[in-house]
Write a protein that holds these residues in place. Sequence first.
Motif, short mmCIF file in Angstrom:
data_model
loop_
_atom_site.label_atom_id
_atom_site.label_comp_id
_atom_site.label_asym_id
_atom_site.label_seq_id
_atom_site.Cartn_x
_atom_site.Cartn_y
_atom_site.Cartn_z
N GLN A 77 -12.46 14.41 35.64
CA GLN A 77 -10.99 14.26 35.91
C GLN A 77 -10.45 13.55 35.22
N GLN A 78 -11.21 11.90 35.43
CA GLN A 78 -11.00 10.65 34.04
C GLN A 78 -11.52 11.26 33.05
N LEU A 79 -12.86 11.49 32.69
CA LEU A 79 -13.10 12.27 30.90
C LEU A 79 -12.16 13.27 30.31
N LEU A 80 -11.66 13.53 31.53
CA LEU A 80 -10.77 15.03 30.73
C LEU A 80 -9.11 14.46 30.33
N THR A 81 -9.22 13.24 30.54
CA THR A 81 -8.36 12.76 30.33
C THR A 81 -8.35 12.65 28.96
#
Length: 498
Positions: free
Chosen positions: A315-319
Amino acid sequence: MSAHEKESVEQHESTVEANHGGVGRSSEPQFDPVAEAKLRRKLDLFLVPGVALMYLFSFIDRTNIGNARLAGFEEDLGLSGNDYNMVLSVFYVAYAVCEMPSVLLCKYIGPAWFLPLTTLAFGAVTIGTAFCETRAQIIACRFLLGVFEAGMMPGVAYYFSRWYRHAELSFRLGMYMIMTPTAGAFGGLLASGILSLDHFGSLKSWRMIFAIEGIISSGLAIIMLIIMTDTPATARWLTAEEKELAVARVISERPAQTEVVDKMNWAKIKVGLSNPVTIVSAFLFFCSNVSVLGISFFMPTIVRTIYPGKTRVQQQLLTVPPYVVGAFCLITASYLATRLNRRQIFLISTAPAVMAGYAMLLGTTNANVRYAAVFLTASTSYFPGSLCNGQVSANTVSDTARSVGISLNVFCGYLGGLIATWTYLPWDGPLYPIGNGLNLAVSGALGLAAMGGLGWMKFDNKKRDQVTPAERLELLAGLTEKQTSELDWKHPDFRWQP
């Protein structure tokens, strides 16, 4: 500024006045384009990178709370309901209260002292945030963070206006404002890397994010305190000829001004605050920041609602990707605005993509379409960050009017930030129709106001062009040199720069 530096400034400004005859004359001095290009490259090399890094970490230290939220921040501090939104809001309350005094302090002590010192201060507060145990403590830290970050953004825009011509400023402002979406992308990557550590000293989980990023900010501040310089006339890395050219270039675009850095007085402050283009730009920045800061603070939350089955690190990387697109679009728009010496048309272009993105978020529950919509909202929403400050700088004359104009612009922008902290409320999720609907509305208002501002500037310039030489003399009759210099945008030789 030391007595020696003041003497140096006065010496160079008097030399420029003698060689070029001041500003507001019938003929503008001509400069060697080769020498100008060489000077610009040197200014870009010595000024932009360090200032951009300071702004990058100011924004990371401000928005890393969104990344910390995915790592158990709320649970550890016992936050519930609207507590998270309250923690975000207190930052902007402090920011709004301290923003105007901060910019005046920046002018008074000089940006080369003010910007590094305020970076050192908010770095220390960020480190302190890592040790918070209660809601009251985190609120206190966020308030102090707002106090110390209040002067950063307007201070940098004001600092650059001492060095660059109007046509050059948009791109340089874009080069540091690109750090806004970069902070989102880099902050997400950095948070992912930090969270992969077992511990940092005695700190674990989200506390490591604040501690490590605060230490980086503080170290950068100390370096910049050593290497920054206030004005062209005191830059040790410029030759005598380059100093004279740098000062002359800036003064040449300021009707009735004979100095780069003037003394503050109430007449110039009032004319700076009443500038019509400044007021319109401030409204545009207000609307823009509702969306930009809503994205910055709630991107991790939005992504989590789109892809709830992903891991925390995923989820962090998808930001990250939407911020990369935003950064690319911002630097492209800033470059074109500089090449064309036009800013208002790019401000108008901000609205359509952002409106389309929020309309998609309102109109579908498909996860992939909603994620695509986030890219649209991030693509052009960052434009006003550089272009509004560039527009204010291009349409003010004296250094004092410019400093308070930029201050007003950023003050209104961060009132938008205060609203942004309440756009995505827990009970409105997971689709957030109220938050997305509000952002759709303010994006539409931004587009309409930007078009109205462009039409008014063209209309008023036509009126000014119709003033005859005799009427011009009558308008200036009986005014002292000081009074003439205080006219600013009311001077008959002044023209709006759209």
